[in-house]
Write an enzyme that holds these catalytic residues in place. Structure first.
Site, PDB file in Angstrom:
ATOM      1  N   VAL A  61       0.842  -1.201   0.000  1.00 18.99           N
ATOM      2  CA  VAL A  61       0.000   0.000   0.000  1.00 18.99           C
ATOM      3  C   VAL A  61       0.877   1.250   0.000  1.00 18.99           C
ATOM      4  O   VAL A  61       1.886   1.304   0.708  1.00 18.99           O
ATOM      5  CB  VAL A  61      -0.890   0.020   1.272  1.00 18.99           C
ATOM      6  CG1 VAL A  61      -1.690   1.302   1.366  1.00 18.99           C
ATOM      7  CG2 VAL A  61      -1.802  -1.187   1.311  1.00 18.99           C
ATOM      8  N   CYS A  62       0.461   2.263  -0.780  1.00 16.50           N
ATOM      9  CA  CYS A  62       1.097   3.581  -0.705  1.00 16.50           C
ATOM     10  C   CYS A  62       0.017   4.637  -0.884  1.00 16.50           C
ATOM     11  O   CYS A  62      -1.168   4.356  -0.663  1.00 16.50           O
ATOM     12  CB  CYS A  62       2.214   3.723  -1.757  1.00 16.50           C
ATOM     13  SG  CYS A  62       1.628   3.823  -3.446  1.00 16.50           S
ATOM     14  N   ARG A  63       0.368   5.838  -1.305  1.00 14.24           N
ATOM     15  CA  ARG A  63      -0.611   6.914  -1.441  1.00 14.24           C
ATOM     16  C   ARG A  63      -1.545   6.678  -2.624  1.00 14.24           C
ATOM     17  O   ARG A  63      -2.741   6.811  -2.501  1.00 14.24           O
ATOM     18  CB  ARG A  63       0.108   8.261  -1.590  1.00 14.24           C
ATOM     19  CG  ARG A  63      -0.832   9.458  -1.588  1.00 14.24           C
ATOM     20  CD  ARG A  63      -0.086  10.767  -1.712  1.00 14.24           C
ATOM     21  NE  ARG A  63       0.506  10.940  -3.024  1.00 14.24           N
ATOM     22  CZ  ARG A  63      -0.138  11.426  -4.085  1.00 14.24           C
ATOM     23  NH1 ARG A  63      -1.389  11.810  -3.973  1.00 14.24           N
ATOM     24  NH2 ARG A  63       0.473  11.538  -5.235  1.00 14.24           N
ATOM     25  N   GLY A  65      -0.655   4.042  -5.366  1.00 14.64           N
ATOM     26  CA  GLY A  65      -0.454   2.745  -6.013  1.00 14.64           C
ATOM     27  C   GLY A  65       0.854   2.616  -6.771  1.00 14.64           C
ATOM     28  O   GLY A  65       1.243   1.520  -7.155  1.00 14.64           O
ATOM     29  N   MET A  89      -3.973   4.791  -0.699  1.00 20.96           N
ATOM     30  CA  MET A  89      -4.747   5.394   0.395  1.00 20.96           C
ATOM     31  C   MET A  89      -5.639   6.532  -0.093  1.00 20.96           C
ATOM     32  O   MET A  89      -6.608   6.876   0.567  1.00 20.96           O
ATOM     33  CB  MET A  89      -3.802   5.878   1.500  1.00 20.96           C
ATOM     34  CG  MET A  89      -3.102   4.754   2.248  1.00 20.96           C
ATOM     35  SD  MET A  89      -4.233   3.541   2.999  1.00 20.96           S
ATOM     36  CE  MET A  89      -4.880   4.505   4.371  1.00 20.96           C
TER      37      MET A  89
END
Length: 97
Positions: A61-63, A65, A89
């Site tokens: 997971v990141c901000r 993708g 996110m």
């Protein structure tokens, strides 16, 4: 590389305890992350691989993708089973801590 949407990950969380790794930076994670996610910034993935188990599957997971996709590629190249959460996110509508 396998991918799941944020909604698919939210569904998994209802019935299971998936292994989620958040690769965002410290300041981004301070604003909230998926409960029980492990925080390993992208820049630390290679040096912290020993904390992960190749027999388990990890959702990255990141901000948005992108970074999680890079982290997933790095881990996949080392024999780990990984899934990238598309949308990151920014698209997450589930619980955060």
């Amino acid at each position: 590389m396998k991918e799941l949407s944020t909604k698919e990950v939210q569904e998994l969380l209802k019935n299971d305890e998936p292994n989620i790794i958040d690769v965002r930076e410290d300041d981004e994670v301070a604003a909230g992350m998926i409960p029980d996610a492990k925080h390993i910034p992208l820049g630390s993935i290679e040096s912290r691989m020993d904390e992960l188990d190749k027999s388990k599957e990890y959702i990255m997971v990141c901000r948005s993708g992108g970074r999680s996709g890079r982290a997933a590629q790095i881990l996949e190249n080392q024999g780990f089973k990984v899934i990238n959460m598309t949308g990151g996110m920014m698209a997450w509508e589930g619980e955060v801590k």
